[in-house]
Write a protein that holds these residues in place. Sequence first.
Motif, short mmCIF file in Angstrom:
data_model
loop_
_atom_site.label_atom_id
_atom_site.label_comp_id
_atom_site.label_asym_id
_atom_site.label_seq_id
_atom_site.Cartn_x
_atom_site.Cartn_y
_atom_site.Cartn_z
N PHE A 88 -34.55 0.54 24.88
CA PHE A 88 -34.03 1.91 25.00
C PHE A 88 -35.10 2.89 25.48
O PHE A 88 -34.83 3.78 26.28
N ILE A 89 -36.32 2.73 24.98
CA ILE A 89 -37.41 3.61 25.43
C ILE A 89 -37.68 3.37 26.91
O ILE A 89 -37.90 4.31 27.69
N ALA A 90 -37.67 2.09 27.32
CA ALA A 90 -37.91 1.76 28.74
C ALA A 90 -36.84 2.35 29.64
O ALA A 90 -37.13 2.81 30.75
N ILE A 91 -35.59 2.35 29.17
CA ILE A 91 -34.48 2.86 29.99
C ILE A 91 -34.52 4.38 30.11
O ILE A 91 -34.44 4.94 31.21
N PHE A 92 -34.64 5.04 28.96
CA PHE A 92 -34.47 6.49 28.95
C PHE A 92 -35.79 7.26 28.97
O PHE A 92 -35.80 8.47 29.12
N GLY A 93 -36.92 6.54 28.85
CA GLY A 93 -38.22 7.21 28.90
C GLY A 93 -38.72 7.41 30.31
O GLY A 93 -39.69 8.13 30.53
N GLY A 94 -38.07 6.75 31.26
CA GLY A 94 -38.48 6.91 32.65
C GLY A 94 -39.38 5.78 33.11
O GLY A 94 -39.74 4.87 32.36
#
Length: 417
Positions: A301-307
Motif C-alpha cells: 500500500f505504501i508503494a502504491i500510494f506513496g508514489g
Amino acid sequence: MNTDLQTKAKPKFSKDYTLHLATIFLGFIIFGISENIKGPAIPRIQFDFRLDEMQIGTLLSLNALGYLIACSFTALLTRKIGIKWVSMAAFGSMAISGVFIFLSHSYPMFTASYFLMYIGNGMLEIGLAILAARIFVRNTGTMMNLSHFFYGISSTVAPMIASGLMTITVWNHTLDWRGMYLAMLMLSVLPMIPALMSKFPGDDLSETERVPLKQLVRDPALWLVVMILSFGVVSEMAVGGWLVNFLEKSYNWEPTAAAGMLSAFFLCFSAARLLLGPITDRIGFTLSIIILSALTGVCTFIAIFGGESYAFLFAAAGIGIAPIYPTVMALIAKRYPRESDTAITFIVTMMGIGSVIGNYAIGAITNGFKQMYGSETELGLLRGLQAGYGFIGLCAVLCSLFGIVLYRYLRVRKQLI
C-alpha cells in the motif's frame, strides 16, 4: 493432535533421511523448472504451429486444468500405492511428456503432451507437499521454507537456461523449444533415483488409523487455513503478472527497469525463504503468518500510494509473502500428521479455485476503476492500476486477518502451533 507418526518418522541424518532430502530438494528444483521454462518457448511454439492468442490462452489454461485434475486423485492414489510410487509416477510422467513434446509435430499431439506434463506437475506439487509434511517433523518451518527456496531459485534461473538451450546446436541440429523441453524435463529422472532407493514413513498406515475427509472438513481451522492460503497465494502469484505492467504504465518506467524491480522482488522472495524459516519455528507458524502477511500488505500500500519514490517497497513486499505458503504447509503437517495427504489435497484444491477467482478479480477491479475515472484518460489508467494492484495488497491484509482469527481459535483450545 496425533503424534505417533511424527515420533515414528523422527528424522536423523541417516542414509535414508539423506535420500529423503535429496528427493524433496531435487523435486522442488524440477518443479520450478517445469513451471517456468514456458516463457521463452511460447513465442516459438506460437510461430511453429501458427497459433493465435486464443489458442495460446487455451494451451496455458491446461496448466490450471491439469493441476485441478491432479489434485482430485493424488491423495487417493497416495493411499492406494503410497507416496513413494506417487512421486515416481509424477517424475516419470514429466520425463515421458518431455519425449512426447519433442516428437510433437502437430498441434493436437503437442496439446496432449503438454496436458500430460501438467498432470505430472500437479501430482508433483501435491506429492512434494505430502512428502515434506511426513519427513520434516522437526524444525518444520525451517525445512519447509528451505525446500521452497529451491523452487524459487530454479524458477529464477529456468527461463535463462531455457533461452540458452534453444540456441544450442547438437550434431548440426538446433535444439529449439522441442529439444529444450526434452532436455529440461528429462532431469525429472534424477530425483527418481533417491526416491526409488528409500522408504518413506506413513505409507504403512491403515485406513482405520486415518481421519476421513468428512470429519476433517468439520474442523473450522481447516477452512481458516484455506482462506489464509488462498489470499496469500493470490498476493504472491499476482506480482509476476502485474508489477511490470503497473510500473510501466503508472510511472512510465522502461521495460528493463520494470523487469529489474520484478527481479528484485524475487531476490527478496528467495532470500526470505532461505533465512526466515528458523524465525517461523521460533515464534510459531500462526503468528508468523499474521506478521509477515501484514508486512507485505503495508509495503504494497505504501508503494502504491506513496508514489514512485517508494517503488522499492514493491520488492520488499516479497520478504513478507515468501514464507506464507511453506509456513502454512508446516502448520498443516503439525496439525494433521496422520491426515496430511487428505488435508493438503483438499486445502490446495480450494486454494487453486480461490486463486483463479482472485486473479480474475484483479483484472475486473482494474477495468472497473478505469471506467469510473475515464478509461481513455491517464488518471483513469492510474486509478485502475492502483485499485487492481491494491487488491493484491488487500489479499495480503486479509491473509493476516484470517491468521488472527485462526490464532484466537487455536489459542482458546490450547492448540497453537
